[in-house]
Enzyme design. Structure first.
Site, short mmCIF file in Angstrom:
data_model
loop_
_atom_site.label_atom_id
_atom_site.label_comp_id
_atom_site.label_asym_id
_atom_site.label_seq_id
_atom_site.Cartn_x
_atom_site.Cartn_y
_atom_site.Cartn_z
N HIS A 1 0.84 -1.21 0.00
CA HIS A 1 0.00 0.00 0.00
C HIS A 1 0.86 1.24 0.00
CE1 HIS A 1 0.41 0.83 4.42
NE2 HIS A 1 0.50 -0.47 4.51
N ASP B 1 6.50 0.46 6.60
CA ASP B 1 5.04 0.23 6.51
C ASP B 1 4.45 1.26 5.58
OD1 ASP B 1 2.39 -0.40 6.87
OD2 ASP B 1 2.27 0.35 8.92
N ASP C 1 1.31 -10.27 0.93
CA ASP C 1 1.14 -8.88 1.36
C ASP C 1 2.11 -8.62 2.53
OD1 ASP C 1 0.07 -6.32 1.60
OD2 ASP C 1 -1.84 -6.96 2.42
N HIS D 1 4.08 2.51 13.05
CA HIS D 1 3.09 3.54 13.43
C HIS D 1 3.63 4.44 14.54
CE1 HIS D 1 -0.73 1.28 11.80
NE2 HIS D 1 0.30 1.23 10.97
N ASP E 1 -0.30 4.31 1.09
CA ASP E 1 -0.64 5.29 2.13
C ASP E 1 0.11 4.98 3.42
OD1 ASP E 1 -2.26 2.93 2.38
OD2 ASP E 1 -3.56 3.99 3.79
N GLU F 1 -5.03 1.47 2.77
CA GLU F 1 -4.92 0.31 3.68
C GLU F 1 -5.03 0.72 5.13
OE1 GLU F 1 -3.00 -2.67 6.33
OE2 GLU F 1 -2.47 -0.59 6.02
#
Ligand SMILES: CCCCCCCCCCCCCCCC(=O)N[C@@H](Cc1ccccc1)C(=O)O
Ligand SMILES: [Zn+2]
Ligand SMILES: [Zn+2]
Length: 533
Positions: A154, A186, A247, A493, A156, A220
């Protein structure tokens, strides 16, 4: 190796044309070339500042040998520059309607087209723009009779406030041998590495035997309902069935699994479910000089305390978390080897040990995370409303309804209203037995890239886009080769998200190996070797 990387040519580096001035020669040498060094380090001024002298350059890159290895050739330096350019486009996903940064999403699409000309101009590759910002690439194989496979990533990222970062999160700066920035693990690293590998293979005249798809979602981080869901729909409408899909999700763990001295690459063969629950307490409001005995804040706090002090029961048993330890059993030191090879006997005590740390606790039970709390309107007003959000990550042995039932039992207070914001059952376990060709193709590609580590099936504790692709295949796998020590896990994150230059190179090698291994019938044999890169 550097010469072979250069011999392939092609690929315009991000960062533009940079004239060389008085950059210290000695500082540039360890970086394998002036222009590449400058590009890798973001421009002349940054390069000069960062390099200021040989010793500083070497220190910044962790030593001469490491610097040479990490950035030993033009292609590698350009690949790093491209990842850094990708990080600099702030493709942030935020909750709520209209929250997407459409300018950044479009800019990112342009960046991909510009940086990977061999991919986007190849006659073998078809590009579909899906839901305006997501991308589906079809790489046509020579043998139409073979079942295709798919790689997904992904574009984003989650938001990244500057606070706490050693370098600004969207600068893509290199600091001590690492590319820093939101998305470096990520998941822009895997998206860019997949395209780097394909670009290199196409430049070398590679024609895949087997068709494969590359799906790049743009939302995502907020559930993938626009991107991955529509990419899957496009493929469904074309009647596509996949042999397997890979993935993001799990990673290489070094010193994270208790008792295991060697690094392990964990391939996620299942994924926990999720339940987002809003807890709400309403009470009468009024002047704070005449409060009732209990406030909505107190009632909700007590409910939350009960949830946190009553974790849901451990489920260590037949799921993929058990397979992880059984696979790894021979690698454990005594006495853990005895424990993990006799889980029928030591299961209960072992699961207690796993429950002591957040990372391993996540493997054995449905976890309870209180993520939001809002209450009160003014210091001298009795609060009318208190709200909290609880995010459960559901173990494959449990279901959404069971978690809801247990929550009501634990809270045991009718004044606390429950509202389901979203829910998702755990995903089925994908095959990893001897006949699971997808699993073994991934596993072999891990070993080809990292000869000294073992791989094993495991449970993915976060959610990915894979659930959108369930109609296309039951062989869904979750892995990117990011090397994580225990202290690196909070970077997901979190602050100071980063990937080492060496690890990014390995990530490219992994997909380069995978695209060739996926073409092989048994036994798996490669054509090109990563030494040729
Ligand atoms: C043996 C010990 C195991 C320790 C495991 C450590 C694993 C390291 C974590 C790696 C996580 C990378 C994958 C992140 C994916 C992600 O951010 N997903 C997000 C976004 C999302 C939310 C809802 C629905 C879909 C998606 C999430 O799960 O919140
Ligand atoms: Zn992700
Ligand atoms: Zn994420």
């Amino acid at each position: 190796r550097a010469l072979l990387w250069e011999a392939g040519g092609g690929g315009r580096a991000a960062g533009g044309d940079i004239r060389l001035g008085s950059a210290p020669r000695l500082a540039l040498e360890p970086l394998g070339g002036k222009r590449e060094a400058l590009e890798a380090l973001g421009g002349k001024r940054e390069a000069l500042e960062a390099l200021g002298g040989k010793r500083e350059a070497l220190e910044a890159l962790g030593g001469k040998r490491e610097a040479l290895e990490a950035l030993g050739g033009k292609r590698e330096a350009r690949a790093c520059a491209r990842l850094r350019a990708a990080v600099r486009v702030p493709t942030v996903s935020r909750e709520g309607p209209g929250a997407a940064d459409e300018v950044a999403l479009l800019r990112f699409g342009r960046l991909l087209r510009e940086e990977f000309p061999a991919v986007f101009e190849s006659e073998l590759v078809t590009h579909d723009l899906v839901a305006n910002f997501s991308h589906l690439l079809t790489v046509r194989g020579a043998d139409g009779g073979r079942t295709p496979y798919m790689l997904t990533a992904h574009l984003d990222v989650v938001p990244a406030p500057d606070y706490g970062w050693d370098v600004p999160p969207f600068s893509g700066e290199i600091h001590q041998g690492y590319i820093y920035g939101r998305g470096t693990i990520d998941d822009k690293h895997s998206l860019m590495a997949i395209l780097e590998a394909l670009e290199l293979l196409l430049q070398r005249g590679f024609v895949p035997q087997r068709t494969f798809y590359i799906g790049i979602g743009h939302d995502e981080e907020i559930g993938g309902d626009k991107g991955a869901r529509n990419i899957a729909k496009v493929l469904e409408s074309r009647g596509v069935k996949l042999d397997f899909l890979l993935d993001e999700g799990m990673v290489i763990l070094d010193g994270v699994v208790p008792g295991l001295q060697i690094p392990v690459a964990v391939v996620g063969v299942s994924e926990k479910g999720s339940l987002m629950l809003r807890l709400r307490v309403r009470t009468e409001t009024g002047h704070s000089s005449m409060p009732a005995k209990e406030s909505c804040i107190g009632i909700l706090s007590a409910a939350i305390t009960r949830l946190e002090s009553n974790p849901l029961p451990q489920q260590f048993g037949s799921g993929p978390e058990r397979a992880l330890f059984e696979y790894l059993s021979p690698q454990f030191n005594f006495p853990m080897r005895v424990v993990t090879s006799n889980l029928w006997l030591f299961g209960p005590i072992f699961s207690w040990v796993l429950g002591q740390k957040p990372t391993t606790n996540a493997l054995i039970r449905t976890t309870t995370a209180v993520t939001e709390f809002h209450a009160g309107v003014k210091p001298n007003v009795v609060a009318p409303l208190a709200e909290a959000t609880v995010n459960y990550r559901i173990h494959p042995a449990q279901s959404v309804s069971e978690v809801l039932r247990l929550t009501e039992e634990i809270i045991a207070d009718d004044r606390v209203e429950l509202e389901v914001l979203s829910s998702m059952e755990p995903l089925p376990i994908s095959p990893f037995d001897e006949s699971a060709t997808g699993y073994w193709t991934i596993s072999k590609s891990i070993t080809d890239t990292f000869p000294d580590i073992v791989s094993a099936p495991g449970l993915c504790i976060a959610n990915t886009d894979t659930r959108h692709y369930q109609k296309l295949t039951s062989a869904l796998y979750r892995f990117t080769p990011v090397w994580n020590k225990l202290e690196d896990i909070p970077r997901y994150h979190g602050v100071n998200e980063r990937i080492s230059l060496q690890n990014y190179k390995q990530t490219i090698h992994f997909y380069f190996n995978l695209m060739q291994n996926a073409d092989q019938e048994e036994p798996l044999i490669k054509h090109f070797h990563t030494e040729d890169l």
